[in-house]
Design a protein around this motif. Structure first.
Motif, PDB file in Angstrom:
ATOM      1  N   ILE A   1       0.839  -1.195   0.000  1.00  0.00           N
ATOM      2  CA  ILE A   1       0.000   0.000   0.000  1.00  0.00           C
ATOM      3  C   ILE A   1       0.875   1.247   0.000  1.00  0.00           C
ATOM      4  N   GLY A   2       0.288   2.363  -0.401  1.00  0.00           N
ATOM      5  CA  GLY A   2       1.015   3.626  -0.424  1.00  0.00           C
ATOM      6  C   GLY A   2       1.009   4.311   0.934  1.00  0.00           C
ATOM      7  N   ARG A   3       1.519   5.510   0.959  1.00  0.00           N
ATOM      8  CA  ARG A   3       1.669   6.244   2.216  1.00  0.00           C
ATOM      9  C   ARG A   3       0.553   7.263   2.436  1.00  0.00           C
ATOM     10  N   ASN A   4       0.138   7.915   1.361  1.00  0.00           N
ATOM     11  CA  ASN A   4      -0.765   9.047   1.492  1.00  0.00           C
ATOM     12  C   ASN A   4      -2.225   8.656   1.294  1.00  0.00           C
ATOM     13  N   ALA A   5      -3.101   9.559   1.672  1.00  0.00           N
ATOM     14  CA  ALA A   5      -4.526   9.365   1.420  1.00  0.00           C
ATOM     15  C   ALA A   5      -4.778   9.356  -0.082  1.00  0.00           C
ATOM     16  N   VAL A   6      -5.662   8.478  -0.527  1.00  0.00           N
ATOM     17  CA  VAL A   6      -6.003   8.367  -1.949  1.00  0.00           C
ATOM     18  C   VAL A   6      -7.520   8.459  -2.098  1.00  0.00           C
ATOM     19  N   PRO A   7      -8.004   8.851  -3.280  1.00  0.00           N
ATOM     20  CA  PRO A   7      -9.460   8.954  -3.480  1.00  0.00           C
ATOM     21  C   PRO A   7     -10.169   7.633  -3.206  1.00  0.00           C
TER      22      PRO A   7
ATOM     23  N   VAL B   1      -4.388  -1.562 -14.618  1.00  0.00           N
ATOM     24  CA  VAL B   1      -3.667  -0.719 -13.671  1.00  0.00           C
ATOM     25  C   VAL B   1      -3.898  -1.218 -12.256  1.00  0.00           C
ATOM     26  N   CYS B   2      -3.059  -0.777 -11.322  1.00  0.00           N
ATOM     27  CA  CYS B   2      -3.221  -1.156  -9.914  1.00  0.00           C
ATOM     28  C   CYS B   2      -2.788  -0.011  -9.016  1.00  0.00           C
ATOM     29  N   GLY B   3      -3.188  -0.096  -7.748  1.00  0.00           N
ATOM     30  CA  GLY B   3      -2.748   0.868  -6.748  1.00  0.00           C
ATOM     31  C   GLY B   3      -3.294   2.266  -6.946  1.00  0.00           C
ATOM     32  N   GLN B   4      -2.534   3.249  -6.463  1.00  0.00           N
ATOM     33  CA  GLN B   4      -3.023   4.619  -6.499  1.00  0.00           C
ATOM     34  C   GLN B   4      -3.089   5.196  -7.908  1.00  0.00           C
ATOM     35  N   LEU B   5      -2.536   4.493  -8.890  1.00  0.00           N
ATOM     36  CA  LEU B   5      -2.623   4.967 -10.270  1.00  0.00           C
ATOM     37  C   LEU B   5      -3.970   4.658 -10.909  1.00  0.00           C
ATOM     38  N   VAL B   6      -4.820   3.869 -10.237  1.00  0.00           N
ATOM     39  CA  VAL B   6      -6.140   3.573 -10.790  1.00  0.00           C
ATOM     40  C   VAL B   6      -6.928   4.864 -10.984  1.00  0.00           C
ATOM     41  N   CYS B   7      -6.882   5.743  -9.999  1.00  0.00           N
ATOM     42  CA  CYS B   7      -7.652   6.990 -10.125  1.00  0.00           C
ATOM     43  C   CYS B   7      -7.126   7.842 -11.270  1.00  0.00           C
TER      44      CYS B   7
ATOM     45  N   THR C   1      -0.524  -1.261 -19.758  1.00  0.00           N
ATOM     46  CA  THR C   1      -0.435  -1.544 -18.319  1.00  0.00           C
ATOM     47  C   THR C   1       0.216  -0.349 -17.637  1.00  0.00           C
ATOM     48  N   LEU C   2      -0.227  -0.084 -16.419  1.00  0.00           N
ATOM     49  CA  LEU C   2       0.215   1.109 -15.701  1.00  0.00           C
ATOM     50  C   LEU C   2       0.437   0.747 -14.240  1.00  0.00           C
ATOM     51  N   GLU C   3       1.642   1.033 -13.723  1.00  0.00           N
ATOM     52  CA  GLU C   3       1.945   0.621 -12.350  1.00  0.00           C
ATOM     53  C   GLU C   3       3.066   1.452 -11.746  1.00  0.00           C
ATOM     54  N   GLU C   4       3.064   1.516 -10.420  1.00  0.00           N
ATOM     55  CA  GLU C   4       4.090   2.192  -9.641  1.00  0.00           C
ATOM     56  C   GLU C   4       5.155   1.156  -9.277  1.00  0.00           C
ATOM     57  N   HIS C   5       5.898   0.744 -10.288  1.00  0.00           N
ATOM     58  CA  HIS C   5       6.847  -0.365 -10.149  1.00  0.00           C
ATOM     59  C   HIS C   5       7.790  -0.295 -11.341  1.00  0.00           C
ATOM     60  N   SER C   6       8.904  -0.968 -11.237  1.00  0.00           N
ATOM     61  CA  SER C   6       9.793  -1.098 -12.388  1.00  0.00           C
ATOM     62  C   SER C   6       9.037  -1.685 -13.574  1.00  0.00           C
ATOM     63  N   ILE C   7       9.460  -1.309 -14.767  1.00  0.00           N
ATOM     64  CA  ILE C   7       8.849  -1.871 -15.976  1.00  0.00           C
ATOM     65  C   ILE C   7       9.174  -3.351 -16.119  1.00  0.00           C
ATOM     66  N   TYR C   8      10.075  -3.851 -15.289  1.00  0.00           N
ATOM     67  CA  TYR C   8      10.438  -5.260 -15.348  1.00  0.00           C
ATOM     68  C   TYR C   8       9.768  -6.051 -14.223  1.00  0.00           C
ATOM     69  N   GLY C   9       9.000  -7.063 -14.584  1.00  0.00           N
ATOM     70  CA  GLY C   9       8.559  -8.061 -13.620  1.00  0.00           C
ATOM     71  C   GLY C   9       7.333  -7.777 -12.800  1.00  0.00           C
ATOM     72  N   GLY C  10       6.710  -6.627 -12.959  1.00  0.00           N
ATOM     73  CA  GLY C  10       5.547  -6.302 -12.149  1.00  0.00           C
ATOM     74  C   GLY C  10       4.242  -6.675 -12.831  1.00  0.00           C
ATOM     75  N   LEU C  11       3.240  -5.802 -12.704  1.00  0.00           N
ATOM     76  CA  LEU C  11       1.951  -6.037 -13.345  1.00  0.00           C
ATOM     77  C   LEU C  11       2.111  -6.182 -14.851  1.00  0.00           C
TER      78      LEU C  11
END
Length: 314
Positions: free
Chosen positions: A162-168, A195-201, A245-255
């Motif tokens: 999970i992230g640190r800050n408040a998200v919508p 997509v996953c995580g806070q980038l969904v919004c 695909t969109l993610e807060e992760h390296s372009i290698y090996g994630g979603l």
């Protein structure tokens, strides 16, 4: 739009559940403030274990408590739990099939100015390669509560980032959320954003921008990275015939890696993996870094347009 941090949602929920279930244990590693545990340690001291800065020990102790019937949630910085204690997660939790949920807080680039030592941009690549380990990245507080409730009822070895800050707050009905089942937004056929995580919004905002141009985009909230919802993925690949695909992760090996592995073997379509490039990330807030890498709504919309152009050229 209402905002709430996933960590706050977890802490409030686990406190209420633990008051009536003495088998629930929370383990922490000198991060109860960052984890927003609030009054849990004071109200339920016999169901709380503070390990200090010792993530490896924390995971092993959690596995031991699970072995004797406890429902254990061990929480601390994702950057440390996914690297420093990866062996303990692999062996003591997943291989030994212990009911332990490892919650990595401040995931991705949440720690901002603290830089690469505190970023967790490789954790999903590592965790999803471990057999018998469920991997989750909730997009909002409602998803966090729903996933926590499911794990309390049907415990399994799990890694949640999970992230640190408040998200919508995107979801209102927790019954819409199930581990292993993606959530679909819109019914566009021009392209799909997975997509996953806070980038969904941000993906939803990008879809709204594109809608004004007459471009209809489906957004798939793939909050469970493992097991991947391949049924949903196959359906949107068939309908949209191109996927970003969109993610807060390296372009290698994630979603992106998980999605491309499935599509390449089952339903090949043009796709683009959008994440953090294989380079040192500039220090800054997560919003600043997202803008830098064009992972803001405008940048995402541009990437979708380019992908649609590739699809049409084939």
């Amino acid at each position: 739009m209402e905002k709430e941090a996933c960590s706050s949602a977890f802490s409030k929920m686990i406190l209420e559940k633990a008051k009536s279930d003495k088998d629930i244990i929370v383990v922490c590693t000198d991060s109860k403030g960052s984890a927003k545990l609030g009054s849990y340690p004071d109200e339920l001291p016999e169901q709380f274990v503070e390990m200090g800065i010792a993530e490896q020990n924390a995971v092993t102790v959690s596995a031991g408590m699970s072995y004797i019937g406890k429902k254990v949630f061990v929480i601390g910085p994702a950057s440390f739990y996914s690297t420093r204690s990866s062996e303990q997660v692999k062996v003591d939790v997943a291989y030994s099939n212990n009911n332990v949920t490892v919650i990595g807080i401040s995931g991705g680039i949440s720690y901002g100015a603290l830089g690469a030592t505190h970023h967790s941009l490789q954790d999903i690549a590592l965790m999803r390669a471990i057999p018998n380990l469920t991997v989750e990245i909730p997009s909002d507080a409602t998803q966090m509560r729903a996933v926590t409730a499911e794990l309390l009822n049907e415990g399994r070895p799990t890694y949640i980032r999970i992230g640190r800050n408040a998200v919508p707050v995107l979801y209102r009905d927790p019954s819409e959320i199930r581990i292993g089942r993606a959530n679909r937004w819109f019914d566009g056929r021009d392209a799909a954003i997975v997509v996953c995580g806070q980038l969904v919004c941000k993906a939803i905002e990008a879809a709204e921008l594109l809608k004004k141009e007459g471009i209809a985009v489906t957004v798939v909230d793939m909050h469970t990275i493992k097991p991947l919802d391949t049924e949903m993925l196959g359906r949107v690949a068939e309908e949209c015939r191109c996927i970003l695909t969109l993610e807060e992760h390296s372009i290698y090996g994630g979603l992106g890696g998980a999605v491309s592995e499935f599509l390449a073997q089952n339903r090949p379509v043009p796709m683009k993996i959008c994440g953090i490039p294989d380079e040192d990330v500039p220090n800054g807030t997560d919003e600043e870094v997202f803008r830098y890498y064009r992972m803001d709504p405008e940048g995402i919309a541009e990437k979708v347009r380019n992908l649609i152009a590739i699809k049409k050229s084939l």
